[in-house]
Design a protein around this motif. Structure first.
Motif, short mmCIF file in Angstrom:
data_model
loop_
_atom_site.label_atom_id
_atom_site.label_comp_id
_atom_site.label_asym_id
_atom_site.label_seq_id
_atom_site.Cartn_x
_atom_site.Cartn_y
_atom_site.Cartn_z
N GLU A 1 -12.29 -40.96 -82.78
CA GLU A 1 -13.15 -40.92 -83.88
C GLU A 1 -12.12 -40.72 -85.20
O GLU A 1 -11.22 -40.32 -85.17
CB GLU A 1 -14.63 -40.00 -83.70
CG GLU A 1 -14.95 -40.18 -83.02
CD GLU A 1 -16.67 -38.72 -83.27
OE1 GLU A 1 -16.51 -38.00 -83.79
OE2 GLU A 1 -17.36 -38.33 -82.47
N LEU A 2 -12.14 -42.07 -86.12
CA LEU A 2 -11.45 -42.00 -87.60
C LEU A 2 -12.24 -42.94 -88.42
O LEU A 2 -11.92 -44.42 -87.41
CB LEU A 2 -9.86 -42.10 -87.18
CG LEU A 2 -8.92 -41.84 -88.64
CD1 LEU A 2 -9.56 -40.77 -89.12
CD2 LEU A 2 -7.85 -42.36 -88.30
N HIS A 3 -13.12 -41.92 -89.14
CA HIS A 3 -13.95 -43.98 -90.41
C HIS A 3 -12.45 -45.06 -90.24
O HIS A 3 -11.33 -44.40 -91.02
CB HIS A 3 -14.04 -43.16 -91.04
CG HIS A 3 -15.03 -44.20 -92.21
ND1 HIS A 3 -14.57 -44.69 -93.11
CD2 HIS A 3 -16.37 -44.10 -91.49
CE1 HIS A 3 -15.87 -45.58 -93.06
NE2 HIS A 3 -16.83 -45.03 -93.09
N PRO A 4 -13.01 -45.70 -90.77
CA PRO A 4 -11.52 -47.30 -90.92
C PRO A 4 -10.98 -47.07 -92.06
O PRO A 4 -9.94 -47.28 -92.49
CB PRO A 4 -12.64 -48.10 -90.73
CG PRO A 4 -13.64 -48.04 -90.03
CD PRO A 4 -13.70 -46.55 -89.63
N ARG A 5 -12.01 -46.44 -93.42
CA ARG A 5 -12.12 -46.46 -94.44
C ARG A 5 -11.07 -45.28 -94.67
O ARG A 5 -10.77 -44.53 -96.26
CB ARG A 5 -12.10 -46.67 -95.49
CG ARG A 5 -13.40 -47.99 -94.85
CD ARG A 5 -14.05 -48.23 -96.51
NE ARG A 5 -13.02 -48.51 -97.77
CZ ARG A 5 -13.54 -48.85 -99.12
NH1 ARG A 5 -14.81 -49.27 -98.88
NH2 ARG A 5 -12.65 -48.96 -99.94
N ALA A 6 -10.67 -44.12 -94.00
CA ALA A 6 -9.93 -42.72 -93.87
C ALA A 6 -8.49 -42.49 -95.01
O ALA A 6 -8.58 -41.25 -95.41
CB ALA A 6 -10.44 -41.47 -92.60
N LEU A 7 -8.27 -43.27 -94.15
CA LEU A 7 -6.99 -43.48 -94.93
C LEU A 7 -6.59 -44.37 -96.03
O LEU A 7 -5.50 -44.13 -96.65
CB LEU A 7 -5.45 -43.98 -94.02
CG LEU A 7 -6.28 -43.39 -92.65
CD1 LEU A 7 -4.92 -43.64 -91.20
CD2 LEU A 7 -5.07 -41.84 -92.92
N ASP A 8 -7.45 -44.56 -96.47
CA ASP A 8 -7.33 -45.49 -97.55
C ASP A 8 -6.64 -44.92 -99.18
O ASP A 8 -7.27 -43.86 -99.54
CB ASP A 8 -8.64 -46.16 -98.41
CG ASP A 8 -9.41 -47.14 -98.05
OD1 ASP A 8 -8.82 -47.97 -96.50
OD2 ASP A 8 -10.45 -47.53 -97.60
N GLY A 9 -5.83 -45.39 -99.89
CA GLY A 9 -5.20 -44.52 -100.81
C GLY A 9 -4.18 -43.76 -100.38
O GLY A 9 -3.44 -43.11 -101.36
N PHE A 10 -4.07 -43.55 -99.46
CA PHE A 10 -2.59 -42.71 -98.53
C PHE A 10 -1.25 -43.83 -99.09
O PHE A 10 -1.39 -44.65 -98.37
CB PHE A 10 -3.01 -42.27 -97.24
CG PHE A 10 -3.72 -40.44 -97.57
CD1 PHE A 10 -3.59 -39.74 -97.56
CD2 PHE A 10 -5.10 -41.22 -97.41
CE1 PHE A 10 -3.95 -38.92 -97.95
CE2 PHE A 10 -6.33 -40.14 -97.40
CZ PHE A 10 -5.52 -39.05 -97.90
N ASP A 11 -0.51 -42.80 -99.11
CA ASP A 11 0.75 -43.64 -98.52
C ASP A 11 1.53 -43.26 -97.63
O ASP A 11 2.68 -44.12 -97.32
CB ASP A 11 1.71 -42.89 -100.03
CG ASP A 11 1.55 -42.70 -101.36
OD1 ASP A 11 1.71 -44.00 -101.58
OD2 ASP A 11 1.02 -42.34 -101.99
N ALA A 12 1.24 -42.14 -96.91
CA ALA A 12 2.12 -42.10 -95.94
C ALA A 12 0.86 -41.16 -95.45
O ALA A 12 0.01 -40.55 -95.23
CB ALA A 12 3.44 -40.77 -96.12
N VAL A 13 1.77 -41.27 -93.45
CA VAL A 13 0.95 -40.78 -92.53
C VAL A 13 1.93 -39.91 -91.41
O VAL A 13 2.62 -40.88 -91.44
CB VAL A 13 0.02 -41.79 -91.50
CG1 VAL A 13 -0.76 -40.48 -90.19
CG2 VAL A 13 -1.69 -42.28 -92.50
N VAL A 14 2.06 -38.60 -91.50
CA VAL A 14 2.55 -37.87 -90.79
C VAL A 14 1.80 -37.34 -89.48
O VAL A 14 0.86 -36.85 -89.13
CB VAL A 14 2.71 -37.04 -91.55
CG1 VAL A 14 4.47 -35.97 -90.54
CG2 VAL A 14 4.23 -36.74 -92.52
N ASN A 15 1.87 -37.29 -88.08
CA ASN A 15 1.51 -37.69 -87.47
C ASN A 15 1.82 -35.95 -86.39
O ASN A 15 3.01 -36.48 -85.78
CB ASN A 15 1.43 -38.54 -86.11
CG ASN A 15 0.91 -38.25 -84.87
OD1 ASN A 15 -0.31 -37.70 -84.65
ND2 ASN A 15 0.45 -39.12 -84.04
#
Length: 306
Positions: free
Chosen positions: A57-71
């Motif tokens: 589960e992760l909404h398809p637009r959840a990361l809109d507008g982010f420059d980076a993801v750190v996992n």
């Protein structure tokens, strides 16, 4: 050393853990917008993103507008490696990373970078051999897990998305990680070398770790594996002496190899007895400077004495 372009909007998976919470605090203090991913639906909103890797589960637009993801998400390695624990350790990394990578791959305007947790465990037990990012992977459970972990980013490896693997060593701070667990016995005067004490430990202060991640966020030329370790690995015996000195306590009670194997099994052999002389070649090549280049400086910082 070029700073990260401010302000950046960064989504952090694993933001409540030892490393994640420190990174979020550091990025926020440096003027960035650091937003955690959370499994709690009630905690999601403007200041948090809901996700659940176990349920995909992760909404398809959840990361809109982010420059980076750190996992930084994943099951704790420091436990006895039963068959069930091994499954959880591997699946937690593959599921979380795969979900983020697929989400990024499907976006019209994805974040420009994915910094994915990894580990120097990929190199395996290599004795005194010097290891950098070009060194081949070792063999065994831990190298296999790290290879699968990094491979799970493949869906996001397209277009302009820059992917960095944060191959992290022993991170030193009294607030968490391995050092926190060591402090009680060492303060009681019960600390000592592990096994022969000849195995090489590759470490980094927590302060330098968060600084290195920010450096990588801002340095667009760096991609692929990056060793997040200081440039001066030490033997376990030297680490033990340095920690005892920093605490003002004797370190005269060694832990025999047989005791490690009895208490911790395969996990102890692969982590406490393994030897890895890992060097931060990419960080050095791109101009990163360490605030704590020596184990003595790192331990003083970790213990709050600097």
């Amino acid at each position: 050393m070029p700073p990260a372009r401010a302000p950046l909007r960064v989504a952090i998976a694993g933001a409540t853990g030892f490393l994640g919470s420190a990174l979020r605090d550091h990025l926020t203090a440096e003027g960035h917008d650091a937003v955690p991913l959370t499994r709690r639906i009630e905690g999601a909103g403007k200041d948090a993103i809901h996700w659940d890797p176990a349920r995909d589960e992760l909404h398809p637009r959840a990361l809109d507008g982010f420059d980076a993801v750190v996992n930084l998400a994943g099951e704790n390695i420091a436990q006895r490696w039963t068959d069930d624990a091994k499954r959880r350790i591997l699946e937690s990394r593959e599921r979380a990373t795969g979900l983020l990578a697929r989400t990024i791959a499907a976006m019209e305007r994805p974040p420009r970078m994915l910094l994915n947790a990894s580990a120097i465990g990929i190199y395996g037990d290599r004795g005194a051999a010097a290891l950098d990012e070009s060194s081949p992977a070792g063999s065994g459970f831990l190298p296999d897990v790290v290879r699968a972990w990094e491979r799970a980013t493949e869906p996001a490896q397209r277009g302009d998305v820059r992917i960095v693997f944060l191959r992290t060593g022993l991170v030193l701070d009294q607030t968490g990680g391995a050092l926190q667990k060591m402090l009680t016995p060492f303060r009681m005067g019960l600390g000592g070398r592990i096994g022969s004490g000849e195995q090489i430990m590759s470490w980094i202060s927590l302060r330098d770790w968060v600084r290195a991640v920010e450096f990588l966020l801002g340095h667009g030329q760096v991609s692929g594996p990056v060793n997040l370790v200081a440039s001066n690995p030490v033997s376990n015996a030297d680490f033990t002496r340095a920690l005892g000195h920093a605490l003002g306590r004797p370190t005269l009670i060694p832990i025999p190899e047989a005791g490690v194997r009895l208490a911790f099994g395969e996990m102890g052999e692969a982590t406490l007895l393994a030897s890895q002389r890992v060097l931060p070649q990419k960080l050095l090549d791109y101009g990163f400077t360490f605030e704590h280049p020596s184990i003595e400086q790192a331990l003083r910082s970790a213990l709050g004495s600097t």
